[in-house]
Each structure stands twice: as structure tokens, then as C-alpha cells.
Write a protein that holds these residues in place. Structure first.
Motif, PDB file in Angstrom:
ATOM      1  N   PRO A 285       9.294   1.972  -1.747  1.00 19.12           N
ATOM      2  CA  PRO A 285       9.364   1.881  -0.280  1.00 19.12           C
ATOM      3  C   PRO A 285      10.648   1.188   0.174  1.00 19.12           C
ATOM      4  CG  PRO A 285       7.304   0.965  -1.158  1.00 19.12           C
ATOM      5  CD  PRO A 285       8.221   1.153  -2.310  1.00 19.12           C
TER       6      PRO A 285
ATOM      7  N   GLU B 200       6.867   6.681  -1.825  1.00 18.48           N
ATOM      8  CA  GLU B 200       5.666   5.885  -2.081  1.00 18.48           C
ATOM      9  C   GLU B 200       5.910   4.870  -3.187  1.00 18.48           C
ATOM     10  OE1 GLU B 200       1.063   6.600  -3.654  1.00 18.48           O
ATOM     11  OE2 GLU B 200       2.331   8.297  -3.107  1.00 18.48           O
ATOM     12  N   ARG B 201       6.592   5.296  -4.241  1.00 17.61           N
ATOM     13  CA  ARG B 201       6.856   4.411  -5.382  1.00 17.61           C
ATOM     14  C   ARG B 201       7.895   3.347  -5.033  1.00 17.61           C
ATOM     15  NH1 ARG B 201       7.262   4.467 -11.261  1.00 17.61           N
ATOM     16  NH2 ARG B 201       8.072   2.393 -11.724  1.00 17.61           N
TER      17      ARG B 201
ATOM     18  N   THR C   3       7.326  11.657  -5.056  1.00 16.29           N
ATOM     19  CA  THR C   3       6.609  10.386  -4.884  1.00 16.29           C
ATOM     20  C   THR C   3       7.568   9.219  -4.673  1.00 16.29           C
ATOM     21  OG1 THR C   3       6.580   9.982  -7.291  1.00 16.29           O
ATOM     22  CG2 THR C   3       4.730  11.210  -6.341  1.00 16.29           C
TER      23      THR C   3
END
Length: 334
Positions: free
Chosen positions: A182, A179-180, A176
């Protein structure tokens, strides 16, 4: 772990050559794979962490290099493993950022081929395993011509304290991570004239702020609150001076000191003194995105922050700075 009741036709590209012996000084014999049942494999590895000991590249004739694969290499590092509940966690260094993190995936063990599988792909092939040691063959990298590099690797079981320390050293969830955290928007190429046109003579209010986590990336999951970013909430930019204002509750409550600045067009940087100022990523007639170092109002340490500023309306600017109701008067009279 779940058992696979099929045998893959291709156990490994190297399967036919693993037993080859060679007496060259730079090569060593490849150990013979041992039959390992799913139950025994799980009993040995389950709930444990596995510390890298050594690995050696497997040559085309099935022999292995004597020197460690990582000897003399720069960038990257050996992977560590842990097993839990039909899954494997892999801990690694991503030197492009650089960060240390982990990813977790479900696995099954095919006792017909000694292969640990995840979503139809081989994680590694078990050569031998005991409660203390794990010997495997895995795909390590790719050559420039597209051929795969396989290594024979040896691991030892970690103690519980070593596993806890390994997890602590690899805090980022790589599944992730993008997403966490950017990447910053791409740097836009604008001139000093563009800066004067869009930024000067305007008031700017911080709409979003995020702490920078690593090079070129920010923590999108934990935006800095308005109260915490009070010292960076509003600013007015004239032709040669920047004035900051605090507005933690949405209304201007305190005016900061004026600071004269220099705009460096070649680096898109506005400096107000040694190591002070901010880098502008983009600016237009509605928004300005910057990176600046700030000490938040919540008492935390100073940190680099990615901030998105929205240009104030005429009414907001008049409230903020009555003497500059015409936001471009300063520039016109310069």
C-alpha cells in the motif's frame, strides 16, 4: 487453449487497411495476416516466453512507421510475454514507481479473427506465428484526443534460461501489488506547535513496523516482528532530546543513548545528526506515523521502515521513565 466458435463483427479497426502499400521513405508495408488455427497457435506459443524484437506504429492508411515505436521515448518499456495453461503472463516496467512486474490472465483464441481474447477484450491480433516468431497487432497507447495507437510488433521465442531470467527481473505481481504494497498515508500538514503539543513530553511505543519496498510504499504482508524491531520499540521525546528504549518482550529492557534533535517544520523531519532521524507523516494525541532508517535486531541490513507509534499511557510512561512521570514537565521548564 479454449476455442471461440464465433466471429466478432469488428475484427479490428485496421482490418480494412492492413493490406495497403506505401512507398514513402518513412513508411513500410503491413504484412498480410495469415489464417492461424487455435491448435496451431497453442502448439507454437504454449509453455514459452516471447522476447520483444521490434514494433512499429500503424498509420491511418494502414502502413507502418519504419522506426521502432520505442525509439526516442522515455519512460515505460516493451512488454514481454509467456503462455501457460490457457493464460498469458505479461512482463512490464511500471515507471511511475518504478518497478518491474507481471500480471496473469486467462485467455481464449478466436481462430475466426486471429484474436487472443481475455474477458471479452482483445489482447492482440495474430498476424503470423511459428515456433520461433510471433507477429501481432496490438493497442499500444492512447492519443491525447482519445484515439488509439496500434502497433505491429515482432517477438521471438525465448530459451528456458531467458524466460527464467525474465521472471526474475519482474518479481512483482501487479494484480495484487496495491494490496501487498500500500501507499503511505498522505502527509499531514502540521506546525512546530502541533509537534510540541502532541509529541513532546510523551512516551511512544511502536505498535506496527513495515519495511519500505519502493518509493512511497511499504510491505504490508510482512510486518517486522516486535523482536526484530527491538531497537525502535519505545522512545521518549523531550523538548530537545529523544531517548530510545528496547522492549522486545513487551517490557522495557534496555535504555539507549540520549540524542539531541532538531525539528524541521518545513519538512516534517526530526534530525539527530547527519542522515539520522525520521520523517513524521502524522501526529496527534494518540498516534504518530513515521518513516525512519533502522537496523533491525534480527541481523538484517538497515532499511527504511514505516512505523506506527502509539502514545503511552501514564502508567506505561511512569514505568519507562520514572523521572518524567509528568510527560510535559521537561517542556514546561524549558
Amino acid at each position: 487453449m479454449k476455442r471461440l466458435f464465433f466471429c466478432h463483427a469488428l475484427s479490428l479497426v485496421l482490418a480494412a487497411t492492413l493490406l495497403t502499400a506505401c512507398s514513402d521513405d518513412d513508411e513500410a508495408r503491413m504484412p498480410v495476416p495469415e489464417p492461424v488455427s487455435a491448435e496451431y497457435f497453442e502448439s507454437c506459443v504454449g509453455g514459452k516466453g516471447w522476447q520483444y524484437v521490434e514494433s512499429h506504429e500503424i498509420k491511418a492508411n494502414g502502413t507502418i512507421e519504419k522506426k521502432d515505436y520505442w525509439e526516442g521515448l522515455f519512460g515505460g518499456s516493451p512488454e514481454q510475454y509467456s503462455f501457460s495453461d490457457d493464460s498469458i503472463s505479461t512482463y512490464r516496467l511500471i515507471d511511475a514507481y518504478p518497478i518491474r512486474g507481471y500480471n496473469r490472465r486467462g485467455v481464449t483464441y478466436d481462430e475466426g479473427t486471429n484474436r487472443l481474447m481475455s474477458d471479452g477484450e482483445e489482447v492482440f491480433k495474430v498476424i503470423s506465428v511459428s515456433p520461433d516468431e510471433l507477429h501481432i497487432v496490438r493497442n499500444q497507447a492512447m492519443n491525447g484526443d482519445g484515439t488509439r495507437i496500434y502497433v505491429y510488433a515482432v517477438y521471438r521465442a525465448m530459451t528456458p534460461d531467458e524466460l527464467a531470467a525474465c521472471k526474475s527481473r519482474h518479481p512483482y505481481d501487479l494484480d495484487t501489488f496495491n494490496e501487498r504494497y500500500p501507499a503511505l498515508p498522505q502527509q499531514e500538514n502540521f506546525t512546530a506547535a502541533d509537534f510540541a503539543r502532541y509529541a513532546v513530553g510523551s512516551g511512544w511505543k511502536c505498535a506496527e513496523a513495515y519495511r519500505m519496498e519502493t518509493a512511497g510504499r511499504y510491505d504490508a504482508a510482512q510486518p517486522v516482528t516486535a523482536a526484530a524491531r527491538a531497537t525502535a520499540d519505545c522512545m521518549y521525546i523531550s523538548a530537545d532530546t529523544i531517548t530510545t528504549y528496547a522492549a522486545p518482550d513487551g517490557s522495557v529492557t534496555a535504555k539507549g543513548a540520549d540524542a539531541r534533535y532538531t525539528y524541521h517544520a518545513n519538512g516534517f523531519y526530526l534530525s539527530t545528526g547527519p542522515a539520522a532521524g525520521f520523517k513524521i507523516i502524522s501526529v496527534d494525541d494518540a498516534e504518530m506515523r513515521i518513516v525512519r532508517r533502522l537496523r533491525p535486531a534480527d541481523g538484517q541490513k538497515a532499511a527504511n521502515m514505516y512505523c506506527v507509534y502509539r502514545k503511552m499511557t501514564d502508567g506505561e510512561l511512569l514505568q519507562l521513565r520514572p523521572e518524567a512521570a509528568d510527560g510535559r514537565q521537561d517542556l514546561a521548564s524549558k
